[in-house]
Design an enzyme around this catalytic site. Structure first.
Site, PDB file in Angstrom:
ATOM      1  N   GLU A 168       0.811  -1.242   0.000  1.00 14.23           N
ATOM      2  CA  GLU A 168       0.000   0.000   0.000  1.00 14.23           C
ATOM      3  C   GLU A 168       0.841   1.289   0.000  1.00 14.23           C
ATOM      4  O   GLU A 168       0.332   2.356   0.306  1.00 14.23           O
ATOM      5  CB  GLU A 168      -0.999   0.084   1.175  1.00 14.23           C
ATOM      6  CG  GLU A 168      -1.649  -1.162   1.692  1.00 14.23           C
ATOM      7  CD  GLU A 168      -2.419  -1.962   0.646  1.00 14.23           C
ATOM      8  OE1 GLU A 168      -1.831  -2.965   0.185  1.00 14.23           O
ATOM      9  OE2 GLU A 168      -3.547  -1.624   0.308  1.00 14.23           O
ATOM     10  N   TYR A 170       3.503   2.013   1.916  1.00 14.48           N
ATOM     11  CA  TYR A 170       4.138   2.363   3.193  1.00 14.48           C
ATOM     12  C   TYR A 170       5.656   2.107   3.121  1.00 14.48           C
ATOM     13  O   TYR A 170       6.178   1.671   2.094  1.00 14.48           O
ATOM     14  CB  TYR A 170       3.502   1.562   4.329  1.00 14.48           C
ATOM     15  CG  TYR A 170       2.070   1.953   4.639  1.00 14.48           C
ATOM     16  CD1 TYR A 170       1.767   3.235   5.108  1.00 14.48           C
ATOM     17  CD2 TYR A 170       1.013   1.055   4.473  1.00 14.48           C
ATOM     18  CE1 TYR A 170       0.459   3.607   5.400  1.00 14.48           C
ATOM     19  CE2 TYR A 170      -0.301   1.421   4.762  1.00 14.48           C
ATOM     20  CZ  TYR A 170      -0.567   2.697   5.226  1.00 14.48           C
ATOM     21  OH  TYR A 170      -1.852   3.069   5.508  1.00 14.48           O
ATOM     22  N   ARG A 218       2.809  -8.933   3.896  1.00 15.43           N
ATOM     23  CA  ARG A 218       1.855  -8.384   2.926  1.00 15.43           C
ATOM     24  C   ARG A 218       2.640  -7.756   1.788  1.00 15.43           C
ATOM     25  O   ARG A 218       3.344  -6.753   1.961  1.00 15.43           O
ATOM     26  CB  ARG A 218       0.942  -7.369   3.618  1.00 15.43           C
ATOM     27  CG  ARG A 218      -0.103  -6.807   2.698  1.00 15.43           C
ATOM     28  CD  ARG A 218      -1.496  -6.991   3.260  1.00 15.43           C
ATOM     29  NE  ARG A 218      -2.507  -6.596   2.296  1.00 15.43           N
ATOM     30  CZ  ARG A 218      -3.472  -5.720   2.535  1.00 15.43           C
ATOM     31  NH1 ARG A 218      -3.559  -5.159   3.721  1.00 15.43           N
ATOM     32  NH2 ARG A 218      -4.358  -5.428   1.620  1.00 15.43           N
ATOM     33  N   HIS A 256      -1.655   3.703  -1.600  1.00 20.06           N
ATOM     34  CA  HIS A 256      -2.726   4.636  -1.227  1.00 20.06           C
ATOM     35  C   HIS A 256      -2.815   5.817  -2.197  1.00 20.06           C
ATOM     36  O   HIS A 256      -3.880   6.381  -2.390  1.00 20.06           O
ATOM     37  CB  HIS A 256      -2.539   5.159   0.193  1.00 20.06           C
ATOM     38  CG  HIS A 256      -2.916   4.142   1.229  1.00 20.06           C
ATOM     39  ND1 HIS A 256      -4.049   3.371   1.130  1.00 20.06           N
ATOM     40  CD2 HIS A 256      -2.325   3.764   2.380  1.00 20.06           C
ATOM     41  CE1 HIS A 256      -4.136   2.567   2.174  1.00 20.06           C
ATOM     42  NE2 HIS A 256      -3.090   2.780   2.944  1.00 20.06           N
ATOM     43  N   GLN A 343     -18.083   4.610   4.206  1.00 23.64           N
ATOM     44  CA  GLN A 343     -18.593   5.817   4.876  1.00 23.64           C
ATOM     45  C   GLN A 343     -18.331   5.854   6.374  1.00 23.64           C
ATOM     46  O   GLN A 343     -17.990   6.888   6.916  1.00 23.64           O
ATOM     47  CB  GLN A 343     -20.094   5.961   4.619  1.00 23.64           C
ATOM     48  CG  GLN A 343     -20.410   6.417   3.225  1.00 23.64           C
ATOM     49  CD  GLN A 343     -21.898   6.492   2.967  1.00 23.64           C
ATOM     50  OE1 GLN A 343     -22.386   5.881   2.031  1.00 23.64           O
ATOM     51  NE2 GLN A 343     -22.646   7.229   3.759  1.00 23.64           N
TER      52      GLN A 343
HETATM   53  P1  FAD Z   1     -36.237   7.382   3.488  1.00 25.00           P
HETATM   54  O1  FAD Z   1     -35.229   6.554   2.839  1.00 25.00           O
HETATM   55  O2  FAD Z   1     -36.772   8.563   2.744  1.00 25.00           O
HETATM   56  O3  FAD Z   1     -37.453   6.464   3.916  1.00 25.00           O
HETATM   57  C1  FAD Z   1     -38.672   6.976   4.385  1.00 25.00           C
HETATM   58  C2  FAD Z   1     -39.774   5.962   4.093  1.00 25.00           C
HETATM   59  O4  FAD Z   1     -40.952   6.370   4.734  1.00 25.00           O
HETATM   60  C3  FAD Z   1     -40.118   5.847   2.621  1.00 25.00           C
HETATM   61  O5  FAD Z   1     -40.072   4.486   2.230  1.00 25.00           O
HETATM   62  C4  FAD Z   1     -41.536   6.423   2.527  1.00 25.00           C
HETATM   63  O6  FAD Z   1     -42.288   5.786   1.522  1.00 25.00           O
HETATM   64  C5  FAD Z   1     -42.065   6.097   3.899  1.00 25.00           C
HETATM   65  N1  FAD Z   1     -43.187   6.961   4.331  1.00 25.00           N
HETATM   66  C6  FAD Z   1     -43.275   8.306   4.306  1.00 25.00           C
HETATM   67  N2  FAD Z   1     -44.453   8.724   4.845  1.00 25.00           N
HETATM   68  C7  FAD Z   1     -45.126   7.622   5.238  1.00 25.00           C
HETATM   69  C8  FAD Z   1     -46.394   7.399   5.869  1.00 25.00           C
HETATM   70  N3  FAD Z   1     -47.196   8.405   6.247  1.00 25.00           N
HETATM   71  N4  FAD Z   1     -46.776   6.125   6.121  1.00 25.00           N
HETATM   72  C9  FAD Z   1     -45.952   5.083   5.767  1.00 25.00           C
HETATM   73  N5  FAD Z   1     -44.758   5.248   5.167  1.00 25.00           N
HETATM   74  C10 FAD Z   1     -44.336   6.498   4.913  1.00 25.00           C
HETATM   75  N6  FAD Z   1     -26.893   7.385   1.624  1.00 25.00           N
HETATM   76  C11 FAD Z   1     -25.726   6.893   1.977  1.00 25.00           C
HETATM   77  O7  FAD Z   1     -25.438   6.833   3.173  1.00 25.00           O
HETATM   78  N7  FAD Z   1     -24.824   6.439   1.059  1.00 25.00           N
HETATM   79  C12 FAD Z   1     -25.081   6.479  -0.266  1.00 25.00           C
HETATM   80  O8  FAD Z   1     -24.244   6.066  -1.069  1.00 25.00           O
HETATM   81  C13 FAD Z   1     -26.325   6.992  -0.676  1.00 25.00           C
HETATM   82  N8  FAD Z   1     -26.625   7.059  -1.987  1.00 25.00           N
HETATM   83  C14 FAD Z   1     -27.825   7.565  -2.357  1.00 25.00           C
HETATM   84  C15 FAD Z   1     -28.128   7.646  -3.707  1.00 25.00           C
HETATM   85  C16 FAD Z   1     -29.344   8.145  -4.124  1.00 25.00           C
HETATM   86  C17 FAD Z   1     -29.640   8.236  -5.584  1.00 25.00           C
HETATM   87  C18 FAD Z   1     -30.298   8.573  -3.164  1.00 25.00           C
HETATM   88  C19 FAD Z   1     -31.643   9.093  -3.593  1.00 25.00           C
HETATM   89  C20 FAD Z   1     -30.001   8.499  -1.812  1.00 25.00           C
HETATM   90  C21 FAD Z   1     -28.758   8.022  -1.402  1.00 25.00           C
HETATM   91  N9  FAD Z   1     -28.412   7.971  -0.061  1.00 25.00           N
HETATM   92  C22 FAD Z   1     -27.211   7.448   0.313  1.00 25.00           C
HETATM   93  C23 FAD Z   1     -29.266   8.572   0.979  1.00 25.00           C
HETATM   94  C24 FAD Z   1     -30.034   7.564   1.778  1.00 25.00           C
HETATM   95  O9  FAD Z   1     -30.689   6.674   0.933  1.00 25.00           O
HETATM   96  C25 FAD Z   1     -30.994   8.326   2.672  1.00 25.00           C
HETATM   97  O10 FAD Z   1     -30.270   9.216   3.469  1.00 25.00           O
HETATM   98  C26 FAD Z   1     -31.755   7.385   3.560  1.00 25.00           C
HETATM   99  O11 FAD Z   1     -32.543   6.552   2.766  1.00 25.00           O
HETATM  100  C27 FAD Z   1     -32.664   8.148   4.531  1.00 25.00           C
HETATM  101  O12 FAD Z   1     -33.327   7.191   5.292  1.00 25.00           O
HETATM  102  P2  FAD Z   1     -34.724   7.467   5.995  1.00 25.00           P
HETATM  103  O13 FAD Z   1     -35.167   6.157   6.508  1.00 25.00           O
HETATM  104  O14 FAD Z   1     -34.577   8.573   6.952  1.00 25.00           O
HETATM  105  O15 FAD Z   1     -35.707   8.002   4.850  1.00 25.00           O
HETATM  106 FE1  SF4 Z   2     -17.337   0.110   5.866  1.00 29.64          FE
HETATM  107 FE2  SF4 Z   2     -19.632  -0.861   6.762  1.00 29.64          FE
HETATM  108 FE3  SF4 Z   2     -19.569   0.512   4.467  1.00 29.64          FE
HETATM  109 FE4  SF4 Z   2     -18.528  -1.948   4.659  1.00 29.64          FE
HETATM  110  S1  SF4 Z   2     -20.672  -1.377   4.871  1.00 29.64           S
HETATM  111  S2  SF4 Z   2     -17.578  -0.220   3.695  1.00 29.64           S
HETATM  112  S3  SF4 Z   2     -17.674  -1.902   6.709  1.00 29.64           S
HETATM  113  S4  SF4 Z   2     -19.099   1.293   6.493  1.00 29.64           S
END
Ligand code: FAD
Ligand code: SF4
Length: 673
Positions: A168, A170, A218, A256, A343
């Site tokens: 990597e 190092y 490694r 890296h 992440q």
């Molecule tokens: P949500 O995912 O919005 O879920 C809320 C749920 O509640 C939905 O299913 C909705 O239908 C339901 N709901 C709402 N109102 C009601 C009601 N009255 N009754 C019943 N059900 C209801 N995050 C990452 O960490 N890494 C990533 O790489 C990443 N990539 C992403 C890529 C894209 C294209 C998108 C759009 C998002 C990405 N995210 C990523 C973000 C991540 O998906 C969101 O931050 C996460 O889904 C939020 O979770 P949540 O449960 O708070 O809300």
């Molecule tokens: Fe790291 Fe967990 Fe994401 Fe795997 S799923 S890369 S262990 S944060």
């Protein structure tokens, strides 16, 4: 037992003086616990869970052999018995759980993020602000002695062996490579001279620790940097390592500073095991292959094909300490799969924060976050089956509560159902599979296609609102035109998008939309050959360092990404993955503009001003990815009805919401109720 499904993976490995119970090694990961208060107690609990989970061999995060070898100021080192004694908690905990553990010795060389960093030559690395000091001849000898001392101290701490980190980029790698070793003494010059530093370390370590101690080296098998080593040199080095007394050789891929992704989620599963396979015919001691192996099925396949004698999985053990135990017991559906996002693990470590895992917030928090059975089961309603609601519902149900999960859509997953459609994010399907299974095994009552109303929720003891987010609308002349879509229109509803596209907003979702629109259904993360071609990796091992010219599949669209702020585009993307997203889109000739004011949209495209200069970005389609707003009306309605609902995830706060925070909030609340 379904062990017959994994005849290669679960086969013991006899090393002569000791036997590993299977072919899986938990690879080295620095977690930050090494430097935490009570860190060794926490590490003991963390490693003990993995040992209990039946892994064949564990390797600790890297421990420096001296202060110069620190990765950052005051990171852990092993230089005396007092420091070694602290490790006894770890070895005891692992041995009590019938596990085996080696300590990794890592000297960071010029990657050391501090002013004492040393290297074979005083050449600064492109990823560190510190120029290293060139080691004097005495300094080289002293460093070798320190490696040996660290191994002896690891033996004193009752480790089963050590891994010497030679890849990597190092210190050891820096000695071996002409790129970083410009010395004119006996440690520099010809390749044969440059490998003497690691060979001396191995020989003298073996002498010091005796025969019955595991010594893993490694080896950087593919440097992925200009002026890296040739394959012939690497094979010769491997043979010398074997002669010098190593027990096992582990594979290292890429320095890296390499500008090629090697472990992030867009790397195909086991996308580099072909490198180790080529080494198999060259040496006799066991070889470990590594990088993006995250399922027992894939690991079995690699071993069955003869790509290696063992597989190393690191992050998959953060995601699920029981991955091997579950495979042994035929409970694969229960495996919480590492999605390669970096992440909560690597990105945290790079920010000097304790590592954890996006899909498993208990990782590295084993003494803090626990899902213990509840003495007083309650009826609980969870509204929204996005990551936050899924975590809350399954954790509370696992603890013995009676849980009903309401979701308006036809499937669970929330925004994850959109994320999984992005080329390179296919692993997100695994998280949804995991949660679907948890719902089943813990008896959560799932009500799909059901919009929960405040009145029906009144009857529950506890209500958890996890209703998430929706795309933020912006005010702009022409925003309601037919040529304007939001990211849900494009990704979820599959609305047609023209050949020329402007994307408003260059956050994580803007980048994902650009990835989606710059592909034509192909995904390099599902096709190793396509991945190697895209990133210019020489799969034939005929080019020095393994680098060719990148040759990505051309984008079917002309894309312009627009950002209001004048900060660097993609600045808030993951610390260890942001550069990959930026580079990947640059290779697809995506234009990125910052410091943009939006003037209006018309049928020609979007009119903008940058530095007081007006311009038209011609576009058939304008896609708005301008952030998100919380959906939490139900929360207010319930309060009016006299309830005290819990609010989690994007519904609580849409700002910078990601799945890491959503799952952590759901799990922490689930553990508490
Ligand atoms: P949500 O995912 O919005 O879920 C809320 C749920 O509640 C939905 O299913 C909705 O239908 C339901 N709901 C709402 N109102 C009601 C009601 N009255 N009754 C019943 N059900 C209801 N995050 C990452 O960490 N890494 C990533 O790489 C990443 N990539 C992403 C890529 C894209 C294209 C998108 C759009 C998002 C990405 N995210 C990523 C973000 C991540 O998906 C969101 O931050 C996460 O889904 C939020 O979770 P949540 O449960 O708070 O809300
Ligand atoms: Fe790291 Fe967990 Fe994401 Fe795997 S799923 S890369 S262990 S944060």
């Amino acid at each position: 037992m379904s062990s017959s499904k994994y005849p290669h993976l679960l086969q013991p490995l006899n090393l002569g003086f000791t036997t590993l119970k299977n072919r899986v090694i938990m690879g080295s990961m620095h977690t930050g616990l090494e430097e935490e208060k009570n860190g060794y107690d926490r590490m003991a609990a963390y490693f003990a869970e993995r040992a209990k989970g039946q892994v064949g061999l564990i390797v600790t995060g890297g421990i420096a052999p001296n202060r110069q070898g620190w990765t950052a100021p005051f990171t852990s080192k092993i230089t005396n018995k007092r420091e070694a004694n602290r490790h006894k908690k770890i070895t005891k905990a692992v041995h009590e759980n019938d596990g085996k553990i080696c300590m990794q010795i890592l000297h960071s060389g010029r990657y050391g993020y501090h002013p004492f960093a040393v290297a074979p030559s005083a050449i600064k690395s492109p990823i560190s602000p510190f120029k290293p000091w060139a080691l004097s001849k005495m300094g080289v000898n002293r460093t070798i002695r320190h490696f040996v001392r660290a191994a002896k101290l690891a033996q004193h701490a009752k480790y089963d062996g050590v891994e010497i980190m030679g890849s990597e980029g190092y210190l050891i790698n820096e000695f071996v490579s002409a790129k970083t070793n410009k010395r004119t003494d006996k440690w520099g010059g010809e390749f044969e001279n440059r490998i003497q530093f690691p060979l001396d370390i191995i020989r003298r370590t073996r002498e010091a620790v005796g025969e019955n101690f595991i010594l893993i080296f490694r080896l950087s098998m593919l440097d992925l940097v200009e002026e890296g080593n040739t394959w012939e040199e690497t094979v010769h080095f491997a043979k010398e390592i074997e002669k010098a007394g190593a027990t096992i050789i582990n594979t290292g891929i890429g320095w890296h500073e390499a500008r090629v992704p090697t472990i992030a989620t867009m790397v195909p599963r086991a996308g580099f095991s072909w490198v180790t396979e080529k080494m198999m015919k060259e040496i006799k001691i066991p070889l470990i292959t590594t990088n993006r192996i995250n399922s027992p099925e894939k690991a079995e396949e690699i071993l069955a094909k003869g790509h290696a004698h063992m597989v190393s999985m690191a992050r998959p053990f953060l995601a699920d300490p029981e991955i091997i135990k579950k495979a042994i017991e035929g409970r694969e559906e229960e495996i919480n799969t590492c999605i390669g996002c970096n992440q909560a693990c690597l990105d945290h470590v790079f920010k000097q924060k304790t590592a954890s895992c996006l899909v498993n917030p208990r990782a590295c928090h084993e003494t803090i976050l626990n899902y213990t059975p509840t003495p007083a089961p309650k009826t609980i309603a969870v509204i929204g089956a996005g990551p936050a609601g899924l975590a809350a519902a399954t954790v509370t149900a696992k603890r013995g509560h009676k849980v009903t999960l309401f979701e308006t859509h036809t499937e669970i997953g929330g925004q994850f159902n959109i994320a999984k459609l992005i080329p390179g994010k296919e692993e997100f399907y695994e998280t949804l599979r995991y949660f679907a299974n948890e719902i089943k095994i813990h008896g959560v009552e799932l009500k799909l296609n059901t919009k929960a109303t405040a009145t029906e929720l009144k009857q529950f003891d506890e209500v958890i609102i996890a209703t998430g987010i929706k795309p933020r609308q912006i005010k702009l002349k022409g925003i309601d035109n037919e040529n304007v879509l939001d990211y849900e229109d494009v990704l979820k509803l599959g609305k047609p998008v023209g050949k020329k596209v402007a994307i408003i907003g260059a956050g994580g979702i803007g980048f994902d939309v650009a990835e989606f629109l710059s592909h034509e259904g192909e995904s390099p993360s599902l096709d190793t050959n396509l991945f190697l071609k895209e990133w210019g990796i020489d799969g034939t091992n005929s080019v020095r360092g393994g680098l060719l010219k990148p040759n990505p599949h051309p984008s079917p669209r002309e894309i312009t990404m627009l950002q209001r702020s004048d900060s660097k585009i993609g600045k808030d993307l993951g610390k260890t993955t942001g550069w990959i997203h930026r580079q990947s889109l640059k290779m697809k000739k995506v234009t990125m503009l910052n410091g943009v004011s939006y003037d209006k949209i018309d049928e020609k495209g979007i009119h903008i001003t940058i530095n007081e200069k007006k311009q038209l970005i011609e576009a058939d389609t304008i896609v708005v990815c301008a952030g998100q707003v919380s959906v939490n009306l139900l929360h207010e309605e319930l309060i009016k009805l006299g309830k005290t609902p819990h609010l989690i995830g994007g519904g609580k706060n849409a700002k910078k919401i990601d799945a890491q925070r959503a799952i952590r909030e759901g799990s922490e609340l689930g553990a508490d109720i």
